[in-house]
Design an enzyme around this catalytic site. Structure first.
Site, PDB file in Angstrom:
ATOM      1  N   CYS A 278      -5.474  58.053  26.736  1.00  0.00           N
ATOM      2  CA  CYS A 278      -6.009  59.386  26.455  1.00  0.00           C
ATOM      3  C   CYS A 278      -5.410  60.448  27.389  1.00  0.00           C
ATOM      4  CB  CYS A 278      -7.535  59.344  26.526  1.00  0.00           C
ATOM      5  SG  CYS A 278      -8.355  60.676  25.645  1.00  0.00           S
ATOM      6  N   HIS A 279      -6.220  61.055  28.257  1.00  0.00           N
ATOM      7  CA  HIS A 279      -5.746  62.085  29.188  1.00  0.00           C
ATOM      8  C   HIS A 279      -5.195  61.503  30.496  1.00  0.00           C
ATOM      9  CE1 HIS A 279      -8.143  64.617  26.501  1.00  0.00           C
ATOM     10  NE2 HIS A 279      -7.449  65.642  26.969  1.00  0.00           N
TER      11      HIS A 279
END
Length: 176
Positions: free
Chosen positions: A106-107
């Site tokens: 994800c991030h």
């Protein structure tokens, strides 16, 4: 195998921490929660507070040599806090310097960008990181899971919906 999970004191996406943790535990590995502070971390379910988890060891008190691999869970705030902590950034950088496998979802690749380890690598992430990864010299792809076989294995994934494939890739690549 002993696998470090690096998180900030708050902001980690809970499922991106617990799902890979459970997969590794069930496969007989030893996950270890490493954070920038002692005590507990506060996980989130997107923007809502979720559970807390006890920190096993503080970054700066442990070295990459103590682990066989590193998992960087996402959440928007988690990697943003981590990339502002030089000890956390150096901890990540040391896994690459030693050729140890790293997985990020994800991030979480924001921390990889800060550690300056994406140059020449191909990875995926949450789509909003595309420009950051490209500007840091990496190649961004929109794939469920991407395994870059550089000096060390780099396993990346986009989002919680990709966790099954991410977990399978971690189990396979960390064991290889």
């Amino acid at each position: 195998m002993r696998i470090a999970f690096l998180t900030a004191p708050e902001g980690v996406e809970q499922v991106e921490l617990t799902d890979p943790w459970q997969a590794l535990t069930e496969a007989g590995h030893e996950p270890v929660l490493v954070s920038t502070r002692t005590g507990h971390i506060q996980a989130f379910d997107h923007l809502d507070k979720a559970d807390t988890f006890p920190v096993d060891v503080m970054v700066g008190q442990v070295q990459a040599e103590s682990f066989d691999g590193l998992v960087l869970p996402g959440g928007v705030a988690n990697p943003d806090f981590l990339r502002m902590d030089e000890r956390a950034v150096e901890f990540v950088r040391s896994f690459f310097a030693q050729g140890r496998p790293v997985a990020a979802i994800c991030h979480a690749p924001w921390t990889l960008v800060e550690a300056d380890v994406v140059r020449g690598r191909t990875l995926t992430s949450w789509p909003s990181l595309r420009t950051d990864i490209t500007n840091a010299g990496g190649t961004w792809v929109d794939e469920q899971v991407r395994i870059d076989q550089g000096v060390n294995k780099l396993i990346t994934s986009r989002k919680p919906a990709d966790l099954k494939a991410f977990d399978e890739a971690i189990l396979t690549e960390f064991a290889a």
